[in-house]
Enzyme design. Structure first.
Site, short mmCIF file in Angstrom:
data_model
loop_
_atom_site.label_atom_id
_atom_site.label_comp_id
_atom_site.label_asym_id
_atom_site.label_seq_id
_atom_site.Cartn_x
_atom_site.Cartn_y
_atom_site.Cartn_z
CD GLN A 148 -0.97 -0.74 3.68
OE1 GLN A 148 -2.19 -0.76 3.62
NE2 GLN A 148 -0.32 -1.23 4.72
CE1 TYR A 161 -10.23 1.36 15.48
CE2 TYR A 161 -7.89 1.10 15.93
CZ TYR A 161 -9.05 0.65 15.34
OH TYR A 161 -9.04 -0.51 14.62
CD GLU A 201 0.74 -4.24 9.90
OE1 GLU A 201 -0.14 -3.90 10.71
OE2 GLU A 201 0.64 -4.11 8.66
CG ASP A 213 -5.66 -1.70 14.97
OD1 ASP A 213 -6.50 -1.09 14.30
OD2 ASP A 213 -4.62 -1.17 15.40
CB SER A 214 -8.38 -4.63 9.99
OG SER A 214 -9.70 -4.19 10.05
CG ASP A 228 -11.58 1.61 6.17
OD1 ASP A 228 -12.13 1.39 7.26
OD2 ASP A 228 -11.11 2.71 5.86
CE1 TYR A 263 -8.96 6.31 12.19
CE2 TYR A 263 -10.28 5.08 13.75
CZ TYR A 263 -9.07 5.36 13.17
OH TYR A 263 -7.95 4.66 13.56
N1 SPD Z 1 -11.26 4.16 8.36
C1 SPD Z 1 -10.03 3.86 9.01
C2 SPD Z 1 -10.12 2.79 10.03
C3 SPD Z 1 -8.77 2.47 10.57
C4 SPD Z 1 -8.77 1.49 11.67
N2 SPD Z 1 -7.45 1.04 12.04
C5 SPD Z 1 -6.60 2.04 12.54
C6 SPD Z 1 -5.29 1.53 13.03
C7 SPD Z 1 -4.88 2.21 14.29
N3 SPD Z 1 -4.12 1.36 15.12
#
Ligand code: SPD
Length: 350
Positions: free
Chosen positions: A90, A120, A165, A215-216, A218, A284
């Site tokens: 990416q 978050y 990761e 913790d992904s 999108d 976000y």
């Molecule tokens: N729309 C973005 C969502 C991102 C979620 N993951 C964030 C990673 C932070 N550790």
């Protein structure tokens, strides 16, 4: 009556479900030649940029344009671009913003800012870990910035923190530009695996983990499979009886169709509790993000009433700072859903 391309997703709000071809059209329209999500990264130049005939929003600002949230784009004023490179997976970018500190962007989508990352990372970690007694083995899928590790490290009962990761560049860039987030890697209990989280989970011995935190990014790009049923099946298998999972589960304002699918898959797979929670993260899309919390059959888990509260802990573990966002009240509030979301997520209760 639903317009073409608009699906009323079991709620009274017209939730737009971008069809495949709409996504492709939007991506083509917004394509700026370097970014799959069609993001306008605007230079600090004086002249307004033109991107394929479209005005590139405001010069000197970063605008987050994506088919995942068609028709809207949150913008941040850019002071300086600090890093920009394409990894194997990416586009990775870090910029200094005028109001949110440094910002980590993957494929044009904001992953964290120094100012609001606490919301978050603390919620995705403490919602599940405060819900089970004495978590010992925790697996983080994604989360290469290290923020979730920093939060897991607050639990003294934990003796093993595995993280898988996919993109090593996310780890190195986070260590360089976000030391207060990547501090999580300093904990000696952390084992970093660079690789595919789906494969890692498939290979994990059955019943290994007390908790899995997904913790992904999108579900466009490298994280797509992390939202699909086979992945959730692997998570359930890797958890011990009564183990818990918490996954990034998008926005109730934008992605009710995605959430509906996740909830339906999770209800089939997880035979303990299945709950949706959400919180505010100003940078976000739509300013909110949700979490899917599930437990496997075994000792009952009541996510709404945590048995292992962390907010009054005197010892901050390796986080080296008190919690900034999470507390018991916010934990309880996170499970209160607006009526339109409740009707989709908790249909039996209505
Ligand atoms: N729309 C973005 C969502 C991102 C979620 N993951 C964030 C990673 C932070 N550790």
């Amino acid at each position: 009556m639903a317009e073409e391309g608009i699906i009323i997703s079991g709620s009274e709000l017209p939730i737009k479900r971008p069809r495949e071809e709409e996504l492709e059209e939007t991506m083509a329209e917004n394509n700026n030649g370097g970014n799959d999500n069609g993001v306008s990264l605007v230079n600090n130049g004086e002249e307004e940029q033109q991107v394929n005939g479209l005005s590139a929003v405001i010069p000197g600002w970063f605008s987050e344009i994506s088919p995942m949230w068609p028709g809207e784009a949150h913008s941040l004023k850019v002071e300086k671009i600090l890093f920009q490179e394409k990894s194997k997976y990416q586009n990775v970018m870090v910029f200094q913003s005028a109001t949110y500190g440094k910002v980590l962007v993957l494929d044009g989508v904001i992953q964290l800012t120094e100012r609001d990352e606490c919301a978050y990372q603390e919620m995705i970690t403490h919602l599940p870990l405060s819900s089970i007694p004495n978590p010992k083995k925790v697996l983080v899928i994604g989360g290469g910035d290290g923020g979730v590790l920093r939060e897991v490290a607050r639990y003294s009962s934990v003796d093993q923190i595995d993280i898988c990761e996919i993109d090593e560049m996310v780890v190195t860039v986070s260590k360089e530009f976000f030391p207060e987030v990547a501090v999580g890697y300093d904990d000696p209990r952390v084992n970093l695996h660079i690789g595919d989280g789906v494969a890692f989970l498939k290979a994990a011995p059955e019943g290994t983990y007390d908790a899995v935190i997904v913790d992904s990014s999108d579900p466009i790009g490298p994280a797509q499979e992390l939202f699909e049923k086979p992945f959730f099946e692997s998570v359930a298998k890797a958890l011990r009886p009564g183990g818990v999972v918490c996954t990034q589960a998008e926005s109730i304002w934008l992605h009710m169709h995605i959430i509906e699918d996740i909830v339906s898959n999770c209800r089939q797979i997880f035979k303990g509790s299945v709950n949706y929670a959400w919180t505010t993260v100003p940078t976000y899309p739509s300013g909110v993000i949700g979490f899917m919390l599930c437990s496997t059959s075994g000792p009952a888990v009541d996510f709404k009433n945590p048995v292992n509260p962390i907010d009054d802990a005197k010892d901050h573990g390796n986080a080296k700072r008190p919690l900034k966002f999470y507390n018991s009240e916010i934990h309880s509030a996170a499970f209160c859903l607006p009526s339109f979301a409740k009707r989709v997520i908790e249909p039996k209760a209505n």
